[in-house]
Design a protein around this motif. Sequence first.
Motif, PDB file in Angstrom:
ATOM      1  N   PHE A 115       0.826  -1.207   0.000  1.00 56.01           N
ATOM      2  CA  PHE A 115       0.000   0.000   0.000  1.00 56.01           C
ATOM      3  C   PHE A 115       0.861   1.258   0.000  1.00 56.01           C
ATOM      4  N   GLN A 116       1.900   1.267   0.817  1.00 54.83           N
ATOM      5  CA  GLN A 116       2.742   2.460   0.903  1.00 54.83           C
ATOM      6  C   GLN A 116       3.456   2.751  -0.407  1.00 54.83           C
ATOM      7  N   ASP A 117       3.751   1.691  -1.201  1.00 53.27           N
ATOM      8  CA  ASP A 117       4.475   1.894  -2.453  1.00 53.27           C
ATOM      9  C   ASP A 117       3.643   2.643  -3.482  1.00 53.27           C
ATOM     10  N   LEU A 118       2.321   2.626  -3.338  1.00 51.52           N
ATOM     11  CA  LEU A 118       1.486   3.389  -4.261  1.00 51.52           C
ATOM     12  C   LEU A 118       1.827   4.874  -4.218  1.00 51.52           C
ATOM     13  N   TYR A 119       2.257   5.334  -3.051  1.00 45.28           N
ATOM     14  CA  TYR A 119       2.545   6.757  -2.879  1.00 45.28           C
ATOM     15  C   TYR A 119       4.036   7.059  -3.042  1.00 45.28           C
ATOM     16  N   ASP A 120       4.866   6.039  -2.813  1.00 44.95           N
ATOM     17  CA  ASP A 120       6.302   6.231  -3.009  1.00 44.95           C
ATOM     18  C   ASP A 120       6.690   6.103  -4.477  1.00 44.95           C
ATOM     19  N   ASN A 121       5.907   5.323  -5.250  1.00 45.06           N
ATOM     20  CA  ASN A 121       6.220   5.089  -6.658  1.00 45.06           C
ATOM     21  C   ASN A 121       4.962   5.330  -7.486  1.00 45.06           C
ATOM     22  N   PRO A 122       4.803   6.525  -8.072  1.00 45.58           N
ATOM     23  CA  PRO A 122       3.577   6.858  -8.818  1.00 45.58           C
ATOM     24  C   PRO A 122       3.280   5.901  -9.968  1.00 45.58           C
ATOM     25  N   GLN A 123       4.300   5.231 -10.519  1.00 47.50           N
ATOM     26  CA  GLN A 123       4.070   4.307 -11.627  1.00 47.50           C
ATOM     27  C   GLN A 123       3.184   3.126 -11.217  1.00 47.50           C
ATOM     28  N   LEU A 124       3.184   2.803  -9.918  1.00 49.40           N
ATOM     29  CA  LEU A 124       2.384   1.682  -9.446  1.00 49.40           C
ATOM     30  C   LEU A 124       0.913   2.049  -9.261  1.00 49.40           C
ATOM     31  N   ASP A 125       0.600   3.330  -9.327  1.00 51.69           N
ATOM     32  CA  ASP A 125      -0.793   3.761  -9.183  1.00 51.69           C
ATOM     33  C   ASP A 125      -1.482   3.594 -10.532  1.00 51.69           C
ATOM     34  N   ILE A 126      -1.827   2.351 -10.856  1.00 54.23           N
ATOM     35  CA  ILE A 126      -2.272   1.990 -12.196  1.00 54.23           C
ATOM     36  C   ILE A 126      -3.682   2.508 -12.489  1.00 54.23           C
ATOM     37  N   ALA A 127      -3.963   2.663 -13.790  1.00 55.23           N
ATOM     38  CA  ALA A 127      -5.315   2.987 -14.222  1.00 55.23           C
ATOM     39  C   ALA A 127      -6.176   1.732 -14.132  1.00 55.23           C
ATOM     40  N   LEU A 128      -7.419   1.890 -13.697  1.00 50.53           N
ATOM     41  CA  LEU A 128      -8.308   0.754 -13.515  1.00 50.53           C
ATOM     42  C   LEU A 128      -9.053   0.424 -14.798  1.00 50.53           C
ATOM     43  N   ARG A 129      -9.497  -0.844 -14.876  1.00 55.01           N
ATOM     44  CA  ARG A 129     -10.285  -1.324 -15.985  1.00 55.01           C
ATOM     45  C   ARG A 129     -11.573  -1.941 -15.459  1.00 55.01           C
ATOM     46  N   SER A 130     -12.618  -1.882 -16.270  1.00 61.17           N
ATOM     47  CA  SER A 130     -13.888  -2.447 -15.859  1.00 61.17           C
ATOM     48  C   SER A 130     -13.724  -3.936 -15.542  1.00 61.17           C
ATOM     49  N   GLY A 131     -14.278  -4.357 -14.426  1.00 60.02           N
ATOM     50  CA  GLY A 131     -14.180  -5.752 -14.018  1.00 60.02           C
ATOM     51  C   GLY A 131     -13.011  -6.055 -13.115  1.00 60.02           C
ATOM     52  N   ASP A 132     -12.155  -5.070 -12.853  1.00 62.24           N
ATOM     53  CA  ASP A 132     -11.032  -5.295 -11.937  1.00 62.24           C
ATOM     54  C   ASP A 132     -11.552  -5.683 -10.560  1.00 62.24           C
ATOM     55  N   ARG A 133     -10.858  -6.631  -9.937  1.00 66.57           N
ATOM     56  CA  ARG A 133     -11.156  -7.001  -8.555  1.00 66.57           C
ATOM     57  C   ARG A 133      -9.979  -6.576  -7.686  1.00 66.57           C
ATOM     58  N   ILE A 134     -10.243  -5.779  -6.677  1.00 64.48           N
ATOM     59  CA  ILE A 134      -9.202  -5.228  -5.809  1.00 64.48           C
ATOM     60  C   ILE A 134      -9.362  -5.845  -4.422  1.00 64.48           C
ATOM     61  N   ILE A 135      -8.295  -6.462  -3.945  1.00 65.17           N
ATOM     62  CA  ILE A 135      -8.323  -7.131  -2.640  1.00 65.17           C
ATOM     63  C   ILE A 135      -7.293  -6.463  -1.732  1.00 65.17           C
ATOM     64  N   VAL A 136      -7.720  -6.041  -0.568  1.00 64.64           N
ATOM     65  CA  VAL A 136      -6.829  -5.445   0.427  1.00 64.64           C
ATOM     66  C   VAL A 136      -6.715  -6.417   1.589  1.00 64.64           C
ATOM     67  N   GLU A 137      -5.498  -6.853   1.904  1.00 60.81           N
ATOM     68  CA  GLU A 137      -5.313  -7.828   2.970  1.00 60.81           C
ATOM     69  C   GLU A 137      -4.022  -7.567   3.724  1.00 60.81           C
ATOM     70  N   GLU A 138      -3.966  -8.123   4.911  1.00 62.88           N
ATOM     71  CA  GLU A 138      -2.793  -7.967   5.769  1.00 62.88           C
ATOM     72  C   GLU A 138      -1.680  -8.905   5.336  1.00 62.88           C
ATOM     73  N   ASP A 139      -0.448  -8.447   5.471  1.00 56.16           N
ATOM     74  CA  ASP A 139       0.718  -9.288   5.192  1.00 56.16           C
ATOM     75  C   ASP A 139       0.651 -10.557   6.040  1.00 56.16           C
ATOM     76  N   THR A 140       0.781 -11.714   5.387  1.00 56.07           N
ATOM     77  CA  THR A 140       0.648 -12.990   6.107  1.00 56.07           C
ATOM     78  C   THR A 140       1.989 -13.574   6.531  1.00 56.07           C
ATOM     79  N   ARG A 141       3.094 -12.897   6.251  1.00 47.44           N
ATOM     80  CA  ARG A 141       4.398 -13.458   6.622  1.00 47.44           C
ATOM     81  C   ARG A 141       4.574 -13.489   8.144  1.00 47.44           C
ATOM     82  N   ALA A 142       5.320 -14.479   8.614  1.00 51.07           N
ATOM     83  CA  ALA A 142       5.567 -14.615  10.055  1.00 51.07           C
ATOM     84  C   ALA A 142       6.840 -15.415  10.270  1.00 51.07           C
TER      85      ALA A 142
END
Length: 377
Positions: free
Chosen positions: A223-250
């Motif tokens: 999430f933070q990289d969206l603001y640190d790297n503007p290139q990652l702030d992609i344009a959306l397309r119809s039908g896109d599915r966006i999932i926001v989840e917590e890092d599962t590493r441990a």
Amino acid sequence: MKFASIPWAKPVFVLAAASLLAACTLPRLGPTKSEIFSGSVQKEGDAFIVAVNDRVTRATAVVPALGFSSSFTNAGKLTPDTIRPGDVLGLTIWENVDEGLLATAGTNATPLEEVQVDSEGFIFVPYAGRLRAAGNTPEQLRVMITEKLQDQTPDPQVEVRRLAGDGATVSLIGTVGAQGVYPIERSTRTLSTMLARAGGVTIRPEIAQITVIRGNQQGRVWFQDLYDNPQLDIALRSGDRIIVEEDTRAFTALGATGTQSRVPFETQDLSALEALAQVGGLLSLSSDPTGVFVFRNEPAEIANQVLGRTDLQGAQRMVYVLNLTEPNGMFLARDFVIRDGDTLYVTEAPYAQWTKSLSLITGTLTPFASVQTLTGG
């Protein structure tokens, strides 16, 4: 002569008891340093034991590679009124003649109501044929129809309206303020603005990951990289599915540490020093700062680089050793990267085992306290 009256009897008894206890293994938190080293490949074990140095920290500094492919990053922004399959359109065609191709007698305007865009994105217009509507705006479709008709009727005038349908939409699920289906509007054409429209993420930004699924492709970013790297702030397309989840590493923390459990990552990059701090650090009365171990199944390419070899194949059992008492030990622990699935283990200091033995021999502990001490409670 009584045994107790002999001056040297009690010391000898204490030493004998200590020897007896040493022969019997006291309860402890885990293996000792010598027991871990005895499992090395050099001693016919099955694990490579490696002392961490600057070269090792560089070779093992691998973090998850997240990002979007070029098909995501090169996609242009949609306009908010882009037509999509399933939309219902209204057309009106004016002809500059009394008896036109489409108009009835006495009129020069022909309404075509409820023209539905089919599943492949096309519509049919008399005399213009089958035209692709999906992906175009009403204005772009108007120009297409006009060009098709102008060779058959003089100066046609065409109006295109969307009567029903949501236009381009995306779905958001996971840890966002409001899950749901959202239209791609002028103010929400990019990933970051759509997330803001849904109320933002509801977990700590440092551990939030964003996955975008588009057809049979998907990409994931921090999430933070969206603001640190503007290139990652992609344009959306119809039908896109966006999932926001917590890092599962441990990682798993064991031994003489403040916490013995499975511990989730709290940052994108986690060093051995930060991992120790995250579990409460070393225990001043029992931890051995020369015996900090990281157990890991290392991919062959990294294991070969660490060991200076080229013949290893498949994942290798590696045990990395950190000695915090060395002059640069703290710096090495700060630079050594902990990875998902690692086991962080700290051995007990020899003093801790000796204290347990001595306490039990001299009887300075109550039976209940003795059991707690011996079991590391």
